[in-house]
Scaffold this active site. Sequence first.
Site, PDB file in Angstrom:
ATOM      1  N   ARG A 193       0.848  -1.206   0.000  1.00 31.78           N
ATOM      2  CA  ARG A 193       0.000   0.000   0.000  1.00 31.78           C
ATOM      3  C   ARG A 193       0.873   1.241   0.000  1.00 31.78           C
ATOM      4  O   ARG A 193       1.914   1.295   0.658  1.00 31.78           O
ATOM      5  CB  ARG A 193      -0.906   0.028   1.240  1.00 31.78           C
ATOM      6  CG  ARG A 193      -1.868   1.219   1.246  1.00 31.78           C
ATOM      7  CD  ARG A 193      -2.673   1.251   2.533  1.00 31.78           C
ATOM      8  NE  ARG A 193      -1.840   1.535   3.694  1.00 31.78           N
ATOM      9  CZ  ARG A 193      -1.456   2.754   4.069  1.00 31.78           C
ATOM     10  NH1 ARG A 193      -1.825   3.815   3.363  1.00 31.78           N
ATOM     11  NH2 ARG A 193      -0.710   2.927   5.143  1.00 31.78           N
ATOM     12  N   GLN A 194       0.440   2.238  -0.783  1.00 29.96           N
ATOM     13  CA  GLN A 194       0.969   3.598  -0.705  1.00 29.96           C
ATOM     14  C   GLN A 194      -0.202   4.539  -0.558  1.00 29.96           C
ATOM     15  O   GLN A 194      -1.271   4.326  -1.137  1.00 29.96           O
ATOM     16  CB  GLN A 194       1.805   3.941  -1.944  1.00 29.96           C
ATOM     17  CG  GLN A 194       3.184   3.285  -1.934  1.00 29.96           C
ATOM     18  CD  GLN A 194       4.039   3.701  -3.106  1.00 29.96           C
ATOM     19  OE1 GLN A 194       3.759   3.320  -4.230  1.00 29.96           O
ATOM     20  NE2 GLN A 194       5.104   4.453  -2.844  1.00 29.96           N
ATOM     21  N   SER A 195      -0.010   5.613   0.208  1.00 23.90           N
ATOM     22  CA  SER A 195      -1.154   6.387   0.689  1.00 23.90           C
ATOM     23  C   SER A 195      -1.825   7.224  -0.381  1.00 23.90           C
ATOM     24  O   SER A 195      -3.050   7.354  -0.394  1.00 23.90           O
ATOM     25  CB  SER A 195      -0.716   7.293   1.850  1.00 23.90           C
ATOM     26  OG  SER A 195      -0.215   6.508   2.915  1.00 23.90           O
ATOM     27  N   THR A 196      -1.063   7.838  -1.278  1.00 26.03           N
ATOM     28  CA  THR A 196      -1.635   8.794  -2.213  1.00 26.03           C
ATOM     29  C   THR A 196      -1.210   8.471  -3.639  1.00 26.03           C
ATOM     30  O   THR A 196      -0.252   7.732  -3.880  1.00 26.03           O
ATOM     31  CB  THR A 196      -1.187  10.228  -1.871  1.00 26.03           C
ATOM     32  OG1 THR A 196       0.239  10.316  -2.013  1.00 26.03           O
ATOM     33  CG2 THR A 196      -1.583  10.590  -0.445  1.00 26.03           C
ATOM     34  N   GLN A 219       2.367   9.593  -4.317  1.00 30.11           N
ATOM     35  CA  GLN A 219       3.407   8.651  -3.928  1.00 30.11           C
ATOM     36  C   GLN A 219       3.591   7.560  -4.974  1.00 30.11           C
ATOM     37  O   GLN A 219       4.698   7.071  -5.187  1.00 30.11           O
ATOM     38  CB  GLN A 219       3.069   8.037  -2.574  1.00 30.11           C
ATOM     39  CG  GLN A 219       3.157   9.005  -1.410  1.00 30.11           C
ATOM     40  CD  GLN A 219       2.808   8.354  -0.093  1.00 30.11           C
ATOM     41  OE1 GLN A 219       2.415   7.191  -0.043  1.00 30.11           O
ATOM     42  NE2 GLN A 219       2.948   9.111   0.991  1.00 30.11           N
TER      43      GLN A 219
END
Length: 441
Positions: free
Chosen positions: A17-20, A23
Amino acid sequence: MKITAEHLARGAYVYVRQSTAGQLVNNPESRRRQYGLAERARSLGWKDAIVIDEDLGRSGSGISRPGFEKLLAAICEGRVGAVLAIEASRLARNGRDWHTLIEFCGLVGTLIIDEDGIYEPRHPNDRLLLGMKGTMSELELSILRARSIEALKQKARRGELFLTVAIGYVKSGRNRVEKDPDLRIREAIDLVFRRFDELQSIRQVHLWLRREGIMLPAVNYTRAADRAIVWKLPVYNTVHHILTNPIYAGAYAFGRTCSKVTIEAGRKRILRGIRRDRADWEVLLIDHHEGYQSWHDFERNQRLITDNATSKGLVPRGTLRRGELLLGGLLRAAIAAASCMSPIPAATAIRGAIIAAERRSTTEPTRASASDRCGSIRRSARRFFNAFNRSAWKRRSRPSRPPPCRLERSGAMWSSHSSRHVMKPPMHAARMTPSTRTTGL
């Protein structure tokens, strides 16, 4: 050794997972590290690793995450021997999700593995360490968010924060804006304001622009984040944005919208773009830059737009005007209803007008003249309504007469509106008109 044959008999799940979205574009190395955990799972004895990456570009602060829900479902079914992530913050950024994951892993005997070590949630010491990691991750997120928001507000108070620039303006340096040097863009924006001064309605301005085929500029951001100008026929929201944005009046405004957090289906949902009242704006700096209109004209236009609105819940000031012609409208509605021999339309119209007058008097409590005027309107309307009902009851009590028939010509036959009579035209039909009334049918 914490890894047993029972764990190896199940699958190893790698959570990525990456938040945005930013990113995803700018931080590919972090994503490569997370995908690399599949090799670590194989080196620890698992034949293969299942990668869950449906939550790329999603925050871990409590919003809905289909990948995380899929992981929890697999854990509850007993198909997961170990969950691998580079750190606790990748799995969750809030206590609810983190402690739910620890609880489920402890119940079914699933290991949690990160870059620092291997943890068995059923062991008290490992469970304590995992709980502290989740708490620190949540605290870190709160500190980073508060720090960044305060920095943005401090820059906005100086009128130097420009996340995006409205069409018709360009950045001058890093902290200022000025009118676009393109003369065609400036004249298109000026045309919108001139037509609104003449038509005094956003909808009419929009219809006029569409009818005349006049295109307005719009910003199109390419993949390289370059600002490109395109010309297209305007939609209503484009015209509304130009006429209601204070930047076109030379003012700098920050905090015109806010976010609201709600809970839906047990998950946090953030509603963004909720408009605030002007008194609640974070920053408002008048005469900040050169505008397309003065601040006085902007405020006048906003009052006019508010008065034109008729679907905002309450009755706007512009709908009923000042009420001088309200009784005239009631009389016309009642006369039209009486001519149809039915009191129902008039009663409906009068009741609606009374309710509207009462709303107007309650929405303007500080204006004594408006309140008195509306009180007089309500009393007169009620008297007229009672008198009309009495006359309608008398008409109902009278013996009914057959309504007069109007003859209309259709081909070679004259047919009346009453379905009981169909006849041929009389000898003098050439001198009759379709509206001639007959009595001896």
